[in-house]
Design an enzyme around this catalytic site. Structure first.
Site, PDB file in Angstrom:
ATOM      1  N   GLU A  42      -4.331  10.842  -7.033  1.00 60.80           N
ATOM      2  CA  GLU A  42      -5.294  11.579  -7.851  1.00 60.80           C
ATOM      3  C   GLU A  42      -5.770  12.793  -7.065  1.00 60.80           C
ATOM      4  O   GLU A  42      -6.350  12.651  -5.993  1.00 60.80           O
ATOM      5  CB  GLU A  42      -6.464  10.640  -8.175  1.00 60.80           C
ATOM      6  CG  GLU A  42      -7.602  11.284  -8.924  1.00 60.80           C
ATOM      7  CD  GLU A  42      -8.819  10.355  -8.980  1.00 60.80           C
ATOM      8  OE1 GLU A  42      -8.647   9.122  -9.061  1.00 60.80           O
ATOM      9  OE2 GLU A  42      -9.937  10.885  -8.920  1.00 60.80           O
ATOM     10  N   ARG A  46     -11.933  19.563  -7.019  1.00 59.00           N
ATOM     11  CA  ARG A  46     -13.100  19.982  -6.238  1.00 59.00           C
ATOM     12  C   ARG A  46     -12.754  21.155  -5.345  1.00 59.00           C
ATOM     13  O   ARG A  46     -13.592  21.602  -4.563  1.00 59.00           O
ATOM     14  CB  ARG A  46     -13.572  18.826  -5.345  1.00 59.00           C
ATOM     15  CG  ARG A  46     -14.020  17.623  -6.122  1.00 59.00           C
ATOM     16  CD  ARG A  46     -14.606  16.592  -5.186  1.00 59.00           C
ATOM     17  NE  ARG A  46     -14.633  15.306  -5.843  1.00 59.00           N
ATOM     18  CZ  ARG A  46     -15.079  14.202  -5.297  1.00 59.00           C
ATOM     19  NH1 ARG A  46     -15.535  14.228  -4.061  1.00 59.00           N
ATOM     20  NH2 ARG A  46     -15.074  13.077  -5.960  1.00 59.00           N
ATOM     21  N   THR A  69     -11.984  14.079 -10.713  1.00 53.36           N
ATOM     22  CA  THR A  69     -13.190  14.903 -10.797  1.00 53.36           C
ATOM     23  C   THR A  69     -13.056  15.925 -11.932  1.00 53.36           C
ATOM     24  O   THR A  69     -13.434  17.087 -11.788  1.00 53.36           O
ATOM     25  CB  THR A  69     -13.509  15.619  -9.453  1.00 53.36           C
ATOM     26  OG1 THR A  69     -13.238  14.723  -8.356  1.00 53.36           O
ATOM     27  CG2 THR A  69     -14.977  15.991  -9.369  1.00 53.36           C
ATOM     28  N   LYS A 129     -13.043   3.958 -14.737  1.00 50.94           N
ATOM     29  CA  LYS A 129     -13.322   4.032 -13.299  1.00 50.94           C
ATOM     30  C   LYS A 129     -14.739   3.512 -13.094  1.00 50.94           C
ATOM     31  O   LYS A 129     -15.661   3.976 -13.773  1.00 50.94           O
ATOM     32  CB  LYS A 129     -13.204   5.491 -12.861  1.00 50.94           C
ATOM     33  CG  LYS A 129     -13.736   5.800 -11.490  1.00 50.94           C
ATOM     34  CD  LYS A 129     -13.540   7.284 -11.161  1.00 50.94           C
ATOM     35  CE  LYS A 129     -14.147   7.614  -9.805  1.00 50.94           C
ATOM     36  NZ  LYS A 129     -13.765   8.949  -9.325  1.00 50.94           N
TER      37      LYS A 129
HETATM   38  C1  3PG Z   1     -13.798  10.012  -6.126  1.00 52.57           C
HETATM   39  O1  3PG Z   1     -13.766  11.214  -6.231  1.00 52.57           O
HETATM   40  O2  3PG Z   1     -13.281   9.250  -6.922  1.00 52.57           O
HETATM   41  C2  3PG Z   1     -14.542   9.439  -4.992  1.00 52.57           C
HETATM   42  O3  3PG Z   1     -15.381  10.366  -4.422  1.00 52.57           O
HETATM   43  C3  3PG Z   1     -13.659   8.874  -3.947  1.00 52.57           C
HETATM   44  O4  3PG Z   1     -14.484   8.027  -3.299  1.00 52.57           O
HETATM   45  P1  3PG Z   1     -14.380   7.821  -1.733  1.00 52.57           P
HETATM   46  O5  3PG Z   1     -14.242   9.181  -1.120  1.00 52.57           O
HETATM   47  O6  3PG Z   1     -15.685   7.158  -1.372  1.00 52.57           O
HETATM   48  O7  3PG Z   1     -13.187   6.946  -1.490  1.00 52.57           O
END
Ligand code: 3PG
Length: 209
Positions: A42, A46, A69, A129
């Site tokens: 994924e 960002r 995101t 999710k």
């Molecule tokens: C996401 O974008 O799904 C989360 O920020 C990923 O979470 P993590 O960085 O705590 O694994």
């Protein structure tokens, strides 16, 4: 559509979540993840060049590449145009869901409460999710939230690491676990693809029954 996402996640079991500032690192990153045994990844929207990253990773051909995101309909459109085969969002937004449906691309929206889950179900979603999984209460919270919704399957994400992975995957409601611990921004910045491959292989190993 969502059935297809459920199948993908059930096979993959782990979803590396990637925030990639430099598209030139996308190809070696995709190779490292695939070599470690990941089936999908994924790419979060960002960073300014997330579309290029999706394109470059998808071009490697070994991974099913999705976009994460995804906050707006416009981002969903750009992600799919770049080759994203699934979408993930931290929350539940009707416009984003409508856009994903119109584009024919499956989406896992983020939920953190029973009310959000009921809205997702009403929108025809059966794979969500759980975000942010660890701060929300981890496995105990997931189990309690999942109990009234036997038809829903989860991808917990947020604060999960290799140690917590098997516990989440032992939950019958969990299809796959997402997280950035396999390819952290620090590892990407230093170009340590050997370590990304090692951490991915470790996660794959821990995801086996
Ligand atoms: C996401 O974008 O799904 C989360 O920020 C990923 O979470 P993590 O960085 O705590 O694994």
């Amino acid at each position: 559509m969502t059935a297809h996402l459920a199948e993908l996640l059930a096979e993959a079991r782990i979803v590396p979540v990637l925030t990639v500032p430099d598209p030139r690192t996308a190809a070696p990153l995709a190779r490292a993840l695939a070599a470690g045994g990941a089936r999908c990844a994924e790419v979060t929207f960002r960073t300014p060049d997330a579309e290029q990253v999706v394109k470059a990773m998808a071009a490697q051909g070994d991974l099913v590449v999705g976009a994460g995101t995804v906050l707006t309909a416009e981002q969903a459109e750009r992600a799919v145009a770049a080759g994203a085969r699934f979408l993930v969002s931290p929350g539940l937004d009707d416009e984003v869901l409508d856009t994903a449906r119109a584009l024919g691309v499956p989406i896992a929206p983020g939920v953190a409460t029973a009310t959000e889950l009921m809205r997702a179900i009403r929108a025809g979603i059966d794979t969500v999710k759980l975000f942010p999984a660890e701060p929300l209460g981890g496995r105990a919270m997931l189990r309690a939230l999942a109990a009234p919704f036997p038809g829903v399957r989860f991808m917990p994400t947020g604060g999960i690491d290799a140690a917590a992975l098997p516990g989440y995957l032992a939950e019958p409601s969990v299809l796959a676990v997402g997280g950035s611990w396999m390819a952290t921004p620090a590892l990407l910045a230093s170009g340590d693809y050997a370590e990304i491959r090692r951490l991915t292989a470790e996660a794959v190993e821990r995801s086996l029954p």
